[in-house]
Design a protein around this motif. Structure first.
Motif, PDB file in Angstrom:
ATOM      1  N   SER A 145       0.818  -1.218   0.000  1.00 23.49           N
ATOM      2  CA  SER A 145       0.000   0.000   0.000  1.00 23.49           C
ATOM      3  C   SER A 145       0.849   1.264   0.000  1.00 23.49           C
ATOM      4  O   SER A 145       0.316   2.368   0.120  1.00 23.49           O
ATOM      5  CB  SER A 145      -0.928   0.013   1.224  1.00 23.49           C
ATOM      6  N   HIS A 199      -1.971   3.792  -0.664  1.00 17.54           N
ATOM      7  CA  HIS A 199      -2.814   3.638  -1.849  1.00 17.54           C
ATOM      8  C   HIS A 199      -2.705   2.187  -2.321  1.00 17.54           C
ATOM      9  O   HIS A 199      -1.614   1.629  -2.361  1.00 17.54           O
ATOM     10  CB  HIS A 199      -2.345   4.590  -2.964  1.00 17.54           C
ATOM     11  N   GLY A 232      -5.012   0.957  -5.255  1.00 21.04           N
ATOM     12  CA  GLY A 232      -5.165   1.197  -6.691  1.00 21.04           C
ATOM     13  C   GLY A 232      -6.064   0.184  -7.371  1.00 21.04           C
ATOM     14  O   GLY A 232      -6.011  -1.013  -7.091  1.00 21.04           O
ATOM     15  N   ARG A 233      -6.876   0.688  -8.295  1.00 22.61           N
ATOM     16  CA  ARG A 233      -7.829  -0.162  -8.995  1.00 22.61           C
ATOM     17  C   ARG A 233      -7.153  -1.245  -9.818  1.00 22.61           C
ATOM     18  O   ARG A 233      -7.743  -2.299 -10.079  1.00 22.61           O
ATOM     19  CB  ARG A 233      -8.724   0.694  -9.890  1.00 22.61           C
ATOM     20  N   TYR A 235      -7.097  -4.471  -7.831  1.00 19.57           N
ATOM     21  CA  TYR A 235      -8.344  -5.103  -7.403  1.00 19.57           C
ATOM     22  C   TYR A 235      -8.599  -6.446  -8.095  1.00 19.57           C
ATOM     23  O   TYR A 235      -9.028  -7.398  -7.427  1.00 19.57           O
ATOM     24  CB  TYR A 235      -9.537  -4.173  -7.624  1.00 19.57           C
ATOM     25  N   THR A 292      -5.738   6.295   0.042  1.00 19.58           N
ATOM     26  CA  THR A 292      -6.580   7.244  -0.681  1.00 19.58           C
ATOM     27  C   THR A 292      -7.803   6.580  -1.295  1.00 19.58           C
ATOM     28  O   THR A 292      -8.804   7.253  -1.564  1.00 19.58           O
ATOM     29  CB  THR A 292      -5.767   7.939  -1.789  1.00 19.58           C
ATOM     30  N   ASP A 293      -7.728   5.271  -1.528  1.00 26.65           N
ATOM     31  CA  ASP A 293      -8.875   4.547  -2.079  1.00 26.65           C
ATOM     32  C   ASP A 293      -9.465   3.594  -1.049  1.00 26.65           C
ATOM     33  O   ASP A 293     -10.016   2.541  -1.403  1.00 26.65           O
ATOM     34  CB  ASP A 293      -8.480   3.790  -3.352  1.00 26.65           C
ATOM     35  N   ASP A 311     -13.227   2.440  -1.625  1.00 27.25           N
ATOM     36  CA  ASP A 311     -13.404   1.462  -2.695  1.00 27.25           C
ATOM     37  C   ASP A 311     -12.800   0.118  -2.314  1.00 27.25           C
ATOM     38  O   ASP A 311     -13.360  -0.938  -2.619  1.00 27.25           O
ATOM     39  CB  ASP A 311     -12.761   1.970  -3.985  1.00 27.25           C
ATOM     40  N   LEU A 312     -11.636   0.142  -1.665  1.00 22.06           N
ATOM     41  CA  LEU A 312     -10.996  -1.104  -1.236  1.00 22.06           C
ATOM     42  C   LEU A 312     -11.890  -1.856  -0.252  1.00 22.06           C
ATOM     43  O   LEU A 312     -12.100  -3.069  -0.389  1.00 22.06           O
ATOM     44  CB  LEU A 312      -9.645  -0.803  -0.596  1.00 22.06           C
TER      45      LEU A 312
END
Length: 247
Positions: free
Chosen positions: A108, A117, A119-120, A123, A160-161, A164-165
């Motif tokens: 991360s 972070h 990051g998509r 995923y 930062t995400d 979403d995570l």
């Protein structure tokens, strides 16, 4: 017999705050436990330099466990340390399966900044790794804390995400998240997903009267989570039934 997991974080080997004797005591305790899995969620070093990685490698090899998931933290990726991490400890994103436990660890950190972070782009790897054995007890590991932790002052460095995570992990029905970074041990229960932060195991960089510690997890018909402090005292944080026939 339960599956035994040790969770260490923020050991900062070679920093001015590192306490070698305390680390050696922790390692002796860990080796006496004979863990099946050891997860170290970052900040092995202080500045990510070559001499620190060499020393960190020597110290971590004292832990007797074949199944280890070791991740970098923000301190480890300083000064191009992320390249050294790969040389000494392998990939910065990895999956370990042991019996009916799947651990997915993801870096991360970002070079030379403290922010986190995922990051998509990562995923799909996370989803595919957990979906290969959907009935396993599923553990996700990273360095940065995904939820703010008490006693840490003004909040910063949550990935930062993170939103979403957490959505991805919740839909995957992850059982546990392991993280560190803040040097404060804590446990949150989010939608039946345990978010377990580790403190620092072997440095003087503690907060208030919080002592150095690490986490010890036992998994069989029950999930038991203990915090073990630097003086060897053991505190149970959680003891609950696991409703999975495969375990």
């Amino acid at each position: 017999m339960p599956i035994k997991i040790i969770h260490l974080s923020d050991i900062h080997i070679a920093s001015p705050y590192f306490i070698p004797d305390m680390y050696d005591d922790v390692v002796r305790e860990i080796n006496d436990i004979e863990p099946d899995i050891v997860v170290i969620t970052g900040d092995l070093t202080n500045e990510g330099r070559l001499s620190e990685y060499e020393e960190a490698s020597r110290y971590i090899k004292k832990i007797k466990c074949k199944n280890m998931v070791i991740l970098p933290g923000n301190h480890d990726t300083r000064n191009a340390g992320y390249l050294l991490f790969e040389e000494y400890f392998g990939e910065r994103i990895k999956t370990l399966r042991y019996k009916n436990i799947t651990v997915v660890g993801v870096d991360s950190s970002e070079p030379d900044i403290d922010d986190g972070h995922i990051g998509r782009d990562k995923y799909p790897y996370i989803i595919d790794s957990f979906n290969q054995n959907k009935d396993d007890f599923k553990i996700f590991a990273l360095h940065h804390h995904v939820i703010p932790v008490p006693l840490c002052g003004r909040e910063r460095n949550v990935p930062t995400d993170a939103g979403d995570l957490l959505d991805v992990l919740d839909r995957l029905k992850i059982d546990m998240i392991l993280c560190g970074h803040r040097h404060v041990p804590w446990l949150w229960n989010l939608n039946d997903m345990i978010v377990l932060n580790a403190g620092t195991a072997s440095t003087s960089r503690t907060k208030g009267k919080i002592s150095q510690s690490y986490n010890y997890i036992e998994i069989d018909d029950f999930l038991k989570i203990y915090r073990i402090s630097s003086n060897g005292e053991k505190y149970i944080l959680l003891n609950r039934k696991i409703y999975k026939d495969e375990l």
